[in-house]
Design an enzyme around this catalytic site. Structure first.
Site, PDB file in Angstrom:
ATOM      1  N   LYS A  10      13.262  16.783 -19.173  1.00 38.08           N
ATOM      2  CA  LYS A  10      12.031  16.840 -18.156  1.00 38.08           C
ATOM      3  C   LYS A  10      10.732  16.313 -18.722  1.00 38.08           C
ATOM      4  O   LYS A  10      10.556  16.860 -19.922  1.00 38.08           O
ATOM      5  CB  LYS A  10      11.915  17.889 -17.314  1.00 38.08           C
ATOM      6  CG  LYS A  10      11.010  18.154 -16.271  1.00 38.08           C
ATOM      7  CD  LYS A  10      10.802  19.456 -15.867  1.00 38.08           C
ATOM      8  CE  LYS A  10      10.005  19.381 -14.646  1.00 38.08           C
ATOM      9  NZ  LYS A  10       8.571  19.070 -14.874  1.00 38.08           N
ATOM     10  N   SER A 190       3.586  15.134 -21.862  1.00 34.18           N
ATOM     11  CA  SER A 190       4.605  14.312 -21.777  1.00 34.18           C
ATOM     12  C   SER A 190       5.236  13.944 -23.343  1.00 34.18           C
ATOM     13  O   SER A 190       4.359  14.058 -24.466  1.00 34.18           O
ATOM     14  CB  SER A 190       3.971  12.768 -21.407  1.00 34.18           C
ATOM     15  OG  SER A 190       2.918  12.401 -22.081  1.00 34.18           O
ATOM     16  N   SER A 191       6.390  13.263 -23.525  1.00 36.27           N
ATOM     17  CA  SER A 191       6.903  12.952 -24.677  1.00 36.27           C
ATOM     18  C   SER A 191       7.161  14.013 -25.938  1.00 36.27           C
ATOM     19  O   SER A 191       7.209  13.750 -26.984  1.00 36.27           O
ATOM     20  CB  SER A 191       5.878  11.820 -25.321  1.00 36.27           C
ATOM     21  OG  SER A 191       5.847  10.711 -24.293  1.00 36.27           O
ATOM     22  N   ARG A 192       7.094  15.362 -25.265  1.00 36.78           N
ATOM     23  CA  ARG A 192       7.385  16.359 -25.846  1.00 36.78           C
ATOM     24  C   ARG A 192       6.000  16.648 -26.795  1.00 36.78           C
ATOM     25  O   ARG A 192       6.019  17.562 -27.948  1.00 36.78           O
ATOM     26  CB  ARG A 192       8.649  16.306 -27.091  1.00 36.78           C
ATOM     27  CG  ARG A 192       9.785  16.292 -26.120  1.00 36.78           C
ATOM     28  CD  ARG A 192      10.061  17.431 -25.356  1.00 36.78           C
ATOM     29  NE  ARG A 192      11.149  17.565 -24.501  1.00 36.78           N
ATOM     30  CZ  ARG A 192      11.536  17.191 -23.411  1.00 36.78           C
ATOM     31  NH1 ARG A 192      10.211  16.926 -22.490  1.00 36.78           N
ATOM     32  NH2 ARG A 192      12.429  17.224 -22.541  1.00 36.78           N
ATOM     33  N   LEU A 193       4.827  16.013 -26.599  1.00 37.33           N
ATOM     34  CA  LEU A 193       3.813  16.350 -27.303  1.00 37.33           C
ATOM     35  C   LEU A 193       2.705  17.240 -26.707  1.00 37.33           C
ATOM     36  O   LEU A 193       1.814  17.092 -26.414  1.00 37.33           O
ATOM     37  CB  LEU A 193       2.958  15.158 -27.656  1.00 37.33           C
ATOM     38  CG  LEU A 193       3.655  13.649 -28.418  1.00 37.33           C
ATOM     39  CD1 LEU A 193       2.952  12.494 -28.346  1.00 37.33           C
ATOM     40  CD2 LEU A 193       3.928  14.395 -29.843  1.00 37.33           C
TER      41      LEU A 193
END
Length: 214
Positions: A10, A190-193
């Site tokens: 997600k 977002s983007s696991r950042l």
């Protein structure tokens, strides 16, 4: 690897968390997020993972319910003779973890654990529903029992014992306070950042605020 599981993901895009956004005190920051999670009508926002470890380092985790917090720490109640109670007696340190998925947030709290006073325990115990008070007497929490029928018979015995409606607090039941030394606020990005802001308690009693890499 199970590809169907590995492909579950997600994107977190709802909020940000910057150093300029947070309060100087982590309890005030928790209160800020707490007010927001209550307003969001998240299901059981006070549910938290309590992680403990025995003296030899064997870890264990389970979900318990937060019952209060202030500058002293974070409070929950349980059976002192339970597995978590035994581990806390051996090693009075714990980690609490809240996951509020609707807000894409986590809060991680590491701290030192102490028992509440008898007066505090009695006050909270008497606020519980009668069935929960009966259950605290009937259930030898974390021990092996024969079957469900055995437990239901123990409940019946206690219901008869306390048929006048007065159910005192069992001596083996009470509360703990987790006094934090580290609190991390995690905001999904977002983007696991992800944004991760950590408060660490310093010797002088002030809090150091730092950003952690996601």
């Amino acid at each position: 690897m199970n590809k169907a599981i590995a492909d579950i993901r997600k994107e977190y895009t709802s909020e940000t968390l910057l150093e300029t956004d947070v309060e100087a005190d982590p309890i005030q920051q928790f209160q800020k997020w707490w007010d927001q999670v209550i307003a969001s009508e998240t299901l059981e926002p006070n549910a938290m993972t309590l992680s403990t470890a025995s003296a030899d380092g064997l870890p264990s985790g389970r979900i318990v319910l937060l019952k209060g917090f202030d500058e002293k720490g974070f409070v929950f109640f349980t059976n002192y003779k339970s597995y978590k109670g035994e581990q806390l007696a051996e090693n009075p340190k714990a980690c609490l973890l809240f996951f509020w998925k609707e807000l894409e947030r986590q809060v991680r709290i590491i701290g030192l654990v102490s028992k509440l006073s008898d007066a505090e325990n009695d006050e909270y115990f008497q606020s519980r529903p009668v069935g929960s008070r009966i259950g605290a007497w009937a259930s030898p929490q974390s021990t092996i029992i024969e079957n469900r029928n055995w437990l239901e018979k123990e409940v019946e015995k206690r219901e008869e014992e306390f048929s006048d409606g007065r159910v005192p607090r069992p001596p083996h039941w009470g509360g703990y306070c987790v006094k934090p030394v580290i609190i991390e606020f995690w905001q999904g990005r977002s983007s696991r950042l992800h944004d991760r802001i950590q408060y660490s308690l310093e010797e002088a009693g002030s809090w150091k605020i730092e950003r952690l890499a996601p």
